[in-house]
Design an enzyme around this catalytic site. Sequence first.
Site, PDB file in Angstrom:
ATOM      1  N   ASP A   1     102.229 -42.235  13.475  1.00 30.54           N
ATOM      2  CA  ASP A   1     100.630 -43.129  12.634  1.00 30.54           C
ATOM      3  C   ASP A   1     100.192 -44.051  13.763  1.00 30.54           C
ATOM      4  OD1 ASP A   1     102.395 -45.701  13.378  1.00 30.54           O
ATOM      5  OD2 ASP A   1     103.309 -46.006  11.802  1.00 30.54           O
ATOM      6  N   HIS A   2      99.711 -45.042  13.138  1.00 28.58           N
ATOM      7  CA  HIS A   2      98.115 -45.376  14.035  1.00 28.58           C
ATOM      8  C   HIS A   2      99.002 -46.362  15.116  1.00 28.58           C
ATOM      9  CE1 HIS A   2      99.806 -48.746  10.710  1.00 28.58           C
ATOM     10  NE2 HIS A   2      99.564 -49.519  11.969  1.00 28.58           N
TER      11      HIS A   2
ATOM     12  N   CYS B   1     106.878 -44.002  15.036  1.00 27.16           N
ATOM     13  CA  CYS B   1     105.880 -45.084  14.978  1.00 27.16           C
ATOM     14  C   CYS B   1     106.083 -45.870  15.506  1.00 27.16           C
ATOM     15  CB  CYS B   1     106.183 -44.872  13.055  1.00 27.16           C
ATOM     16  SG  CYS B   1     107.458 -45.010  12.696  1.00 27.16           S
ATOM     17  N   GLY B   2     105.495 -47.668  14.682  1.00 25.68           N
ATOM     18  CA  GLY B   2     106.192 -48.496  15.205  1.00 25.68           C
ATOM     19  C   GLY B   2     107.983 -48.721  15.789  1.00 25.68           C
ATOM     20  N   THR B   3     108.441 -48.226  14.988  1.00 20.52           N
ATOM     21  CA  THR B   3     109.811 -48.426  15.891  1.00 20.52           C
ATOM     22  C   THR B   3     110.240 -47.186  15.344  1.00 20.52           C
ATOM     23  OG1 THR B   3     109.975 -48.864  13.038  1.00 20.52           O
ATOM     24  CG2 THR B   3     109.987 -50.388  14.477  1.00 20.52           C
ATOM     25  N   GLY B   4     109.495 -46.186  14.955  1.00 21.07           N
ATOM     26  CA  GLY B   4     110.155 -44.779  14.654  1.00 21.07           C
ATOM     27  C   GLY B   4     111.699 -44.873  13.345  1.00 21.07           C
ATOM     28  N   ILE B   5     111.016 -45.290  12.847  1.00 22.00           N
ATOM     29  CA  ILE B   5     112.658 -45.649  11.390  1.00 22.00           C
ATOM     30  C   ILE B   5     111.672 -45.625  10.116  1.00 22.00           C
ATOM     31  CG2 ILE B   5     113.785 -46.953   9.807  1.00 22.00           C
ATOM     32  CD1 ILE B   5     114.603 -49.127  12.768  1.00 22.00           C
ATOM     33  N   GLY B   6     110.814 -45.675  10.235  1.00 22.05           N
ATOM     34  CA  GLY B   6     110.061 -45.466   9.255  1.00 22.05           C
ATOM     35  C   GLY B   6     109.738 -44.035   8.865  1.00 22.05           C
TER      36      GLY B   6
ATOM     37  N   HIS C   1     125.308 -32.833  20.065  1.00 20.33           N
ATOM     38  CA  HIS C   1     126.225 -32.229  18.602  1.00 20.33           C
ATOM     39  C   HIS C   1     126.185 -32.724  17.076  1.00 20.33           C
ATOM     40  CE1 HIS C   1     129.730 -34.705  21.260  1.00 20.33           C
ATOM     41  NE2 HIS C   1     128.719 -33.750  21.359  1.00 20.33           N
TER      42      HIS C   1
ATOM     43  N   ARG D   1     133.135 -27.185  16.560  1.00 20.00           N
ATOM     44  CA  ARG D   1     132.854 -28.037  15.262  1.00 20.00           C
ATOM     45  C   ARG D   1     132.408 -28.770  14.931  1.00 20.00           C
ATOM     46  NH1 ARG D   1     134.325 -30.162  20.072  1.00 20.00           N
ATOM     47  NH2 ARG D   1     133.876 -32.346  20.014  1.00 20.00           N
ATOM     48  N   HIS D   2     130.759 -28.952  15.589  1.00 20.60           N
ATOM     49  CA  HIS D   2     130.216 -29.605  15.172  1.00 20.60           C
ATOM     50  C   HIS D   2     129.124 -28.729  14.087  1.00 20.60           C
ATOM     51  CE1 HIS D   2     130.746 -32.611  18.598  1.00 20.60           C
ATOM     52  NE2 HIS D   2     130.816 -31.357  19.625  1.00 20.60           N
TER      53      HIS D   2
HETATM   54  C1  RB5 Z   1     103.403 -50.365  10.996  1.00 25.54           C
HETATM   55  O1  RB5 Z   1     103.158 -51.240  11.454  1.00 25.54           O
HETATM   56  C2  RB5 Z   1     105.162 -50.652  10.914  1.00 25.54           C
HETATM   57  O2  RB5 Z   1     105.412 -50.780   9.683  1.00 25.54           O
HETATM   58  C3  RB5 Z   1     105.271 -48.660  11.094  1.00 25.54           C
HETATM   59  O3  RB5 Z   1     104.634 -48.146  12.682  1.00 25.54           O
HETATM   60  C4  RB5 Z   1     106.693 -48.106  11.806  1.00 25.54           C
HETATM   61  O4  RB5 Z   1     107.561 -48.983  12.274  1.00 25.54           O
HETATM   62  C5  RB5 Z   1     107.010 -48.331  10.066  1.00 25.54           C
HETATM   63  O5  RB5 Z   1     108.910 -47.751  10.222  1.00 25.54           O
END
Ligand code: RB5
Length: 150
Positions: free
Chosen positions: A7-8, A66-71, A99, A133-134
């Site tokens: 993302d941005h 992304c910012g956290t990699g989570i979204g 694994h 096993r994995h």
């Molecule tokens: C964008 O501000 C931020 O929310 C996105 O990059 C990401 O971290 C979401 O998980």
Amino acid sequence: MIALACDHTGIELKKEIKKLLDSMNLAWKDFGTNEAGAGDDDYPIVGYRAAKAVADGECDRGIFICGTGIGIGIAAGKVKGIRVCTCSDVYSAELSKRHNNSNVLTMGARVVGSELAKMIATHWLTAEFEGGRHQRRIDMIAAIEDGQAL
Ligand code: RB5
């Protein structure tokens, strides 16, 4: 072929990952975004687009940012067949391949610096799935995806 997406927040780090892949002689395909405000810079859009390319076999794995990699990881993981690891350390990145046979690595551009990100990516790219096993456990995950109860 390695699918790349961000993302941005991840545009600059994705450039560094491209340089790393070039130095490793690994081919990549960029699924965007490359411009904040371009219309495809929301992480679900690019995450889905690039994950679909991995799931469909156009690419064999992907690195998404992304910012956290989570979204972007949550979005990518909604695509059937995608096994995401969101990592900010090399141990998790390597084990997620050995694994879990992860096929998408996500990282947070606001979490890891570019040198650590490249080290994480290198460990992930060079590790090999151990099977055995994995594989049995990954088959269970696939069964969940198919709506089966375990
Ligand atoms: C964008 O501000 C931020 O929310 C996105 O990059 C990401 O971290 C979401 O998980």
